[in-house]
Write an enzyme that holds these catalytic residues in place. Sequence first.
Site, mmCIF file in Angstrom:
data_model
loop_
_atom_site.group_PDB
_atom_site.id
_atom_site.type_symbol
_atom_site.label_atom_id
_atom_site.label_comp_id
_atom_site.label_asym_id
_atom_site.label_seq_id
_atom_site.Cartn_x
_atom_site.Cartn_y
_atom_site.Cartn_z
ATOM 1 N N LYS A 254 10.407 11.001 64.791
ATOM 2 C CA LYS A 254 10.711 10.104 65.916
ATOM 3 C C LYS A 254 11.777 10.702 66.830
ATOM 4 C CE LYS A 254 9.239 5.777 63.921
ATOM 5 N NZ LYS A 254 8.319 5.007 64.595
ATOM 6 N N LYS B 11 -0.735 9.842 63.018
ATOM 7 C CA LYS B 11 -1.072 8.484 62.572
ATOM 8 C C LYS B 11 -1.190 7.527 63.757
ATOM 9 C CE LYS B 11 3.140 5.959 61.642
ATOM 10 N NZ LYS B 11 3.213 4.543 61.369
ATOM 11 N N LYS C 274 2.153 1.979 66.937
ATOM 12 C CA LYS C 274 2.341 1.019 68.035
ATOM 13 C C LYS C 274 2.833 1.730 69.271
ATOM 14 C CE LYS C 274 4.150 -2.529 64.999
ATOM 15 N NZ LYS C 274 5.025 -1.692 64.151
HETATM 16 N N1 AQP Z 1 -1.392 4.265 60.900
HETATM 17 C C1 AQP Z 1 -1.081 3.538 59.835
HETATM 18 N N2 AQP Z 1 -1.888 3.524 58.754
HETATM 19 C C2 AQP Z 1 -1.592 2.778 57.653
HETATM 20 N N3 AQP Z 1 -0.480 2.000 57.583
HETATM 21 C C3 AQP Z 1 0.346 1.991 58.649
HETATM 22 N N4 AQP Z 1 1.492 1.342 58.898
HETATM 23 C C4 AQP Z 1 1.940 1.651 60.141
HETATM 24 N N5 AQP Z 1 1.099 2.518 60.723
HETATM 25 C C5 AQP Z 1 0.092 2.747 59.820
HETATM 26 C C6 AQP Z 1 2.125 0.446 57.944
HETATM 27 O O1 AQP Z 1 2.384 -0.789 58.592
HETATM 28 C C7 AQP Z 1 3.605 -1.337 58.065
HETATM 29 C C8 AQP Z 1 4.506 -1.710 59.182
HETATM 30 O O2 AQP Z 1 4.974 -0.567 59.851
HETATM 31 P P1 AQP Z 1 6.107 -0.722 60.939
HETATM 32 O O3 AQP Z 1 5.560 -1.307 62.148
HETATM 33 O O4 AQP Z 1 7.259 -1.454 60.401
HETATM 34 O O5 AQP Z 1 6.586 0.758 61.136
HETATM 35 P P2 AQP Z 1 5.788 2.063 61.485
HETATM 36 O O6 AQP Z 1 5.173 2.603 60.248
HETATM 37 O O7 AQP Z 1 6.757 2.958 62.198
HETATM 38 O O8 AQP Z 1 4.649 1.563 62.473
HETATM 39 P P3 AQP Z 1 4.233 2.102 63.865
HETATM 40 O O9 AQP Z 1 3.027 1.368 64.259
HETATM 41 O O10 AQP Z 1 4.131 3.584 63.812
HETATM 42 O O11 AQP Z 1 5.404 1.624 64.807
HETATM 43 P P4 AQP Z 1 6.263 2.443 65.858
HETATM 44 O O12 AQP Z 1 5.281 3.246 66.678
HETATM 45 O O13 AQP Z 1 6.992 1.416 66.671
HETATM 46 O O14 AQP Z 1 7.189 3.292 65.065
HETATM 47 C C9 AQP Z 1 4.195 -0.294 57.123
HETATM 48 O O15 AQP Z 1 3.870 -0.646 55.791
HETATM 49 C C10 AQP Z 1 3.497 0.967 57.523
HETATM 50 O O16 AQP Z 1 3.397 1.879 56.448
#
Ligand code: AQP
Length: 339
Positions: A118, A201, A204
Amino acid sequence: MTKPSFTPRVFSGIKPSGGLHLGNYLGAIKRFVQMQGGEFETIYCVVDLHAITVWQNPAELRDGTREVAAGFIASGIDPETSILFNQSQVPEHAELAWIFNCVARVGWMNRMTQFKDKAGANAEAVSLGLYAYPALMAADILIYHATHVPVGEDQKQHVELTRDIAAKFNHDFKVDFFPLSEPVIGGPATRVMNLRDGTKKMSKSGESDMERINMTDDADSIAKKFRKAKTDPAPLPDTFEALEGRPEARNLVDIYAALADITPEEVIAQYAGAGWGVFKPALADLAVDKLAPISTEMARLMADKAEIDRILARGAERARDIAAPILRQTYDIVGLLGK
Ligand code: AQP
């Protein structure tokens, strides 16, 4: 000394840093629902304090918090059976996080791959909160003495760090107070990949909306995104093993399997030799079938924001009933004077 026995308890959360996507649903929420109502007490959280580790527009954060809560409920989280709330309404998370900032070592944080991904080349300019994020996540879990943490693959390292923090705390203070929480990761969609680049991956905060399926996408958008998803020209192979080295193809097969509740091998058995012109529309139909009822219900819930706020406030009260005594005992163990 006899080991304490911990109540089987699940904690997990999702950041309201943007709309929910298919990765959040398949990697996390679907599992949250499966773990509800059985042997575990289940606690699910919209982790708004994690969202602000990068800048969030305040009005969008408020609504995003409600939308993630609506996503949980629409997917099957029952706010009576589970405890559902937003993190900032339970101040014990942040208070325990400070203790853990003093337990975790800088070297441990330096090894966190999500921070490196990040922050990228910009590490000097990102917030201190983004760097300390895993200590807050450890507090989220351990403030409830949670024994199990369902997460996607990307969060495994943070749950392992949570175990390290618990073990060091127990060791430093010669107690057996915090459990070593287990990550729960499994199934075909623990890491749903970006539709335009199968080596990244689905996120969001990814740059293009075409990279991800949002939980609120309508049928046309879902069909268009799968149609335009990057793939190689070869048809689907006869064996699952033959998907090795084809990340985009593998991702679409995994998504199909997770949505249909079958194994990727069963998907291959059904579609061996099929071209993308056959497989992608079938995948889109399946996704619409599974997601449309959830997005319709999310929209219905979002029409009554006051009701979502009431559910979250009630969940926060129930969460504090568990968290407050654990924080009080932690302060006592550490030697912080108080009532
Ligand atoms: N691509 C993914 N595949 C499987 N699981 C996923 N998770 C997130 N992306 C995937 C799981 O969703 C839960 C919540 O995640 P989060 O929103 O708290 O944090 P993150 O993993 O950082 O999600 P994002 O979507 O990538 O958010 P941003 O872009 O804002 O950082 C977790 O259990 C995660 O493993």
